[in-house]
Write a protein that holds these residues in place. Structure first.
Motif, mmCIF file in Angstrom:
data_model
loop_
_atom_site.group_PDB
_atom_site.id
_atom_site.type_symbol
_atom_site.label_atom_id
_atom_site.label_comp_id
_atom_site.label_asym_id
_atom_site.label_seq_id
_atom_site.Cartn_x
_atom_site.Cartn_y
_atom_site.Cartn_z
ATOM 1 N N ARG A 81 59.707 103.780 -51.520
ATOM 2 C CA ARG A 81 59.714 102.316 -51.573
ATOM 3 C C ARG A 81 60.942 101.797 -52.325
ATOM 4 O O ARG A 81 61.566 100.807 -51.923
ATOM 5 N N MET A 82 61.292 102.459 -53.445
ATOM 6 C CA MET A 82 62.468 102.043 -54.204
ATOM 7 C C MET A 82 63.736 102.178 -53.370
ATOM 8 O O MET A 82 64.613 101.305 -53.391
ATOM 9 N N VAL A 83 63.834 103.276 -52.627
ATOM 10 C CA VAL A 83 65.011 103.504 -51.794
ATOM 11 C C VAL A 83 65.084 102.469 -50.674
ATOM 12 O O VAL A 83 66.151 101.893 -50.398
ATOM 13 N N LEU A 84 63.960 102.214 -50.015
ATOM 14 C CA LEU A 84 63.951 101.230 -48.931
ATOM 15 C C LEU A 84 64.367 99.848 -49.430
ATOM 16 O O LEU A 84 65.008 99.084 -48.700
ATOM 17 N N SER A 85 64.025 99.527 -50.687
ATOM 18 C CA SER A 85 64.407 98.224 -51.238
ATOM 19 C C SER A 85 65.916 98.100 -51.407
ATOM 20 O O SER A 85 66.441 96.984 -51.528
ATOM 21 N N GLN A 86 66.621 99.241 -51.422
ATOM 22 C CA GLN A 86 68.075 99.234 -51.555
ATOM 23 C C GLN A 86 68.786 99.170 -50.203
ATOM 24 O O GLN A 86 69.996 98.947 -50.156
ATOM 25 N N LEU A 87 68.043 99.366 -49.117
ATOM 26 C CA LEU A 87 68.650 99.355 -47.788
ATOM 27 C C LEU A 87 68.737 97.928 -47.248
ATOM 28 O O LEU A 87 67.966 97.053 -47.644
ATOM 29 N N PRO A 88 69.667 97.666 -46.343
ATOM 30 C CA PRO A 88 69.818 96.308 -45.802
ATOM 31 C C PRO A 88 68.564 95.863 -45.059
ATOM 32 O O PRO A 88 67.904 96.655 -44.381
ATOM 33 N N ASP A 89 68.240 94.596 -45.213
ATOM 34 C CA ASP A 89 67.125 94.014 -44.468
ATOM 35 C C ASP A 89 67.588 93.733 -43.044
ATOM 36 O O ASP A 89 68.782 93.768 -42.737
ATOM 37 N N VAL A 90 66.625 93.465 -42.151
ATOM 38 C CA VAL A 90 66.995 93.133 -40.779
ATOM 39 C C VAL A 90 67.686 91.770 -40.753
ATOM 40 O O VAL A 90 67.597 90.982 -41.710
ATOM 41 N N THR A 91 68.366 91.462 -39.663
ATOM 42 C CA THR A 91 69.142 90.229 -39.538
ATOM 43 C C THR A 91 68.214 89.008 -39.484
ATOM 44 O O THR A 91 67.304 88.947 -38.658
ATOM 45 N N VAL A 92 68.430 88.054 -40.371
ATOM 46 C CA VAL A 92 67.656 86.811 -40.368
ATOM 47 C C VAL A 92 68.382 85.808 -39.468
ATOM 48 O O VAL A 92 69.576 85.540 -39.646
ATOM 49 N N LEU A 93 67.656 85.262 -38.499
ATOM 50 C CA LEU A 93 68.264 84.394 -37.475
ATOM 51 C C LEU A 93 67.972 82.928 -37.754
ATOM 52 O O LEU A 93 66.825 82.554 -38.033
ATOM 53 N N ASP A 94 68.995 82.099 -37.648
ATOM 54 C CA ASP A 94 68.772 80.658 -37.692
ATOM 55 C C ASP A 94 68.628 80.142 -36.258
ATOM 56 O O ASP A 94 68.767 80.897 -35.289
ATOM 57 N N LYS A 95 68.377 78.863 -36.109
ATOM 58 C CA LYS A 95 68.089 78.279 -34.799
ATOM 59 C C LYS A 95 69.280 78.448 -33.842
ATOM 60 O O LYS A 95 69.096 78.856 -32.682
ATOM 61 N N THR A 96 70.477 78.200 -34.332
ATOM 62 C CA THR A 96 71.654 78.292 -33.472
ATOM 63 C C THR A 96 71.883 79.719 -32.981
ATOM 64 O O THR A 96 72.136 79.963 -31.792
ATOM 65 N N THR A 97 71.799 80.680 -33.910
ATOM 66 C CA THR A 97 72.009 82.082 -33.551
ATOM 67 C C THR A 97 70.947 82.564 -32.575
ATOM 68 O O THR A 97 71.240 83.275 -31.609
ATOM 69 N N PHE A 98 69.697 82.171 -32.822
ATOM 70 C CA PHE A 98 68.599 82.598 -31.966
ATOM 71 C C PHE A 98 68.770 82.061 -30.547
ATOM 72 O O PHE A 98 68.590 82.780 -29.558
ATOM 73 N N GLU A 99 69.126 80.804 -30.429
ATOM 74 C CA GLU A 99 69.314 80.215 -29.100
ATOM 75 C C GLU A 99 70.510 80.847 -28.394
ATOM 76 O O GLU A 99 70.489 81.027 -27.166
ATOM 77 N N ASP A 100 71.548 81.194 -29.144
ATOM 78 C CA ASP A 100 72.702 81.864 -28.559
ATOM 79 C C ASP A 100 72.313 83.234 -28.003
ATOM 80 O O ASP A 100 72.755 83.635 -26.921
ATOM 81 N N ILE A 101 71.453 83.956 -28.736
ATOM 82 C CA ILE A 101 70.961 85.255 -28.273
ATOM 83 C C ILE A 101 70.187 85.087 -26.966
ATOM 84 O O ILE A 101 70.382 85.847 -26.007
ATOM 85 N N GLN A 102 69.322 84.081 -26.913
ATOM 86 C CA GLN A 102 68.530 83.839 -25.705
ATOM 87 C C GLN A 102 69.430 83.569 -24.490
ATOM 88 O O GLN A 102 69.176 84.087 -23.400
ATOM 89 N N GLU A 103 70.468 82.782 -24.687
ATOM 90 C CA GLU A 103 71.371 82.461 -23.584
ATOM 91 C C GLU A 103 72.133 83.694 -23.108
ATOM 92 O O GLU A 103 72.283 83.920 -21.901
ATOM 93 N N LYS A 104 72.596 84.506 -24.036
ATOM 94 C CA LYS A 104 73.342 85.715 -23.663
ATOM 95 C C LYS A 104 72.448 86.708 -22.929
ATOM 96 O O LYS A 104 72.886 87.378 -21.990
ATOM 97 N N LEU A 105 71.187 86.809 -23.342
ATOM 98 C CA LEU A 105 70.272 87.735 -22.682
ATOM 99 C C LEU A 105 69.984 87.306 -21.243
ATOM 100 O O LEU A 105 69.805 88.148 -20.363
ATOM 101 N N LYS A 106 69.946 86.022 -21.008
ATOM 102 C CA LYS A 106 69.675 85.531 -19.659
ATOM 103 C C LYS A 106 70.757 85.955 -18.679
ATOM 104 O O LYS A 106 70.511 86.120 -17.490
ATOM 105 N N THR A 107 71.963 86.139 -19.197
ATOM 106 C CA THR A 107 73.086 86.520 -18.327
ATOM 107 C C THR A 107 73.490 87.972 -18.537
ATOM 108 O O THR A 107 74.567 88.394 -18.090
ATOM 109 N N GLY A 108 72.656 88.748 -19.239
ATOM 110 C CA GLY A 108 72.914 90.166 -19.425
ATOM 111 C C GLY A 108 74.095 90.472 -20.323
ATOM 112 O O GLY A 108 74.707 91.535 -20.218
ATOM 113 N N GLN A 109 74.428 89.562 -21.256
ATOM 114 C CA GLN A 109 75.595 89.741 -22.116
ATOM 115 C C GLN A 109 75.255 90.340 -23.473
ATOM 116 O O GLN A 109 76.131 90.489 -24.310
#
Length: 283
Positions: free
Chosen positions: A174-202
Motif C-alpha cells: 500500500r505504501m509503495v502504491l501511494s508513491q506511484l502515479p495516479d490515473v489521468t484525471v479528466l476535465d470536461k474539455t479533455t473528456f469530450e475531446d477523447i470522445q470525438e477522437k474515438l468516434k473517428t478512430g484517432q
C-alpha cells in the motif's frame, strides 16, 4: 464443501496471501456439478489453478502457505556488487525499485516477504534484496546498513530512497502504491475531446473510472495502467461534471466504462477488484 474445521486457518492463509494469489471457495452441496467436473470427490479438497494440482498435506496455516508460495511465479532480485550495474544501473524497464538491505543494527525483509511483494507489485516495481554481510561494498555504495527503501525509476543512488518501516507485505504494498502515479484525471474539455477522437478512430480505447468527489481513489487502481497496455486509463469526478455523467447515465459510484476505439461504450457492473490474469489461485 464443509470448511468448519479448515475455516480459521483458511482465513489466516487468505489474509497472509492477500494480493499474492487469489483464494476462493466452492460449496459442492450447492454446485455439485462443477465439483464433479473438477474431479472433486472428497471434502474439503484444496486445488491450485491453473495447474489443477491437489494439496494433500497438513491443513494448517504454515504448510498451506508453503504450498501456495511454491507456485508463485514472480521473482525478486538478489543484488550484489557483481550484478548491481546490470540489474539496477542499466535497468531499462523504467520501473521503480523496492530494495531491502539486510545488515547489523536493524530490520530487513525476509526472502518470502520479498517474493510476496514481487507478486503483488509485478510489472509495477522491481523488488531487490541486498545482504550487507556478503556485500559490504554494495551497502557502502548505497549508504545503507539495513532497512527497506523505495526508489523512483532511475534514482537508486546513495542516500536516496523513501524509507519504509513496516515489515508486513500488505502494508508495504500500500505504501509503495501511494508513491506511484495516479490515473489521468479528466476535465470536461479533455473528456469530450477523447470522445470525438474515438468516434473517428484517432485514439486508443479508454477505461474511465467514474467517482463522486474523493470517494473512489482506491490505490489498487494504480495497477491498471501496467495491466492494460491496450487502454488509456482515466478518472472523471461526476461532482464536477454532473451533466456529462447524467448524459452517460452514470449514477452509481464508483463505476467503470470502456470507451471503444469504434466509438461504442460498455459499462462494467461488477465489483472493483483488481486481479492479474496470470495469477495462481487456490480453491
Amino acid at each position: 464443501m464443509n470448511f468448519t474445521l479448515l475455516a480459521p486457518d483458511w482465513r489466516d492463509v487468505a489474509r497472509q496471501l492477500e494480493g499474492v494469489i487469489r483464494i476462493g471457495a466452492v460449496n459442492c452441496e450447492d454446485d455439485w456439478q462443477l465439483c464433479r467436473m473438477q474431479g472433486i470427490n472428497s471434502y474439503p479438497a484444496l486445488v491450485i489453478y491453473p495447474l489443477r494440482e491437489k494439496y494433500y498435506g497438513d491443513r494448517t496455516t504454515k504448510p498451506l502457505i508453503n504450498f501456495a508460495m511454491k507456485h508463485v511465479t514472480a521473482q525478486y532480485k538478489e543484488l550484489w556488487s557483481g550484478n548491481f550495474k546490470s540489474e539496477v544501473e542499466q535497468d531499462e524497464s523504467g520501473l521503480p525499485w523496492l530494495i531491502t538491505v539486510c545488515g547489523d543494527g536493524g530490520d530487513c525483509l525476509e526472502p518470502r516477504t520479498c517474493l510476496k511483494l514481487a507478486a503483488m507489485l509485478e510489472d509495477l516495481v522491481q523488488v531487490g534484496l541486498v545482504d550487507c554481510h556478503s556485500n559490504p561494498k554494495l551497502c557502502e555504495k548505497l549508504g545503507r546498513d539495513y532497512g527497506t527503501y523505495f526508489y523512483p525509476a532511475g534514482n537508486v543512488k546513495r542516500g536516496e530512497g523513501l524509507e519504509i518501516s513496516s515489515l508486513d507485505a500488505q502494508d508495504i504494498a500500500r505504501m509503495v502504491l501511494s508513491q506511484l502515479p495516479d490515473v489521468t484525471v479528466l476535465d470536461k474539455t479533455t473528456f469530450e475531446d477523447i470522445q470525438e477522437k474515438l468516434k473517428t478512430g484517432q485514439d486508443q480505447a479508454w477505461l474511465i473510472h467514474f467517482v463522486e468527489g474523493d470517494g473512489g481513489h482506491d490505490l489498487e487502481l494504480r495497477k491498471l495502467p501496467a495491466m492494460l497496455n491496450d487502454f488509456h486509463i482515466g478518472r472523471v469526478d461526476c461532482s464536477r461534471m454532473r451533466s456529462k455523467c447524467n448524459e452517460l447515465h452514470v449514477h452509481k459510484f464508483p463505476s467503470f466504462m470502456v470507451f471503444k476505439e469504434t466509438g461504442g461504450t460498455e459499462v462494467y457492473y461488477g465489483q472493483c477488484v483488481i486481479l492479474r490474469s496470470t495469477s495462481r489461485h487456490v480453491v
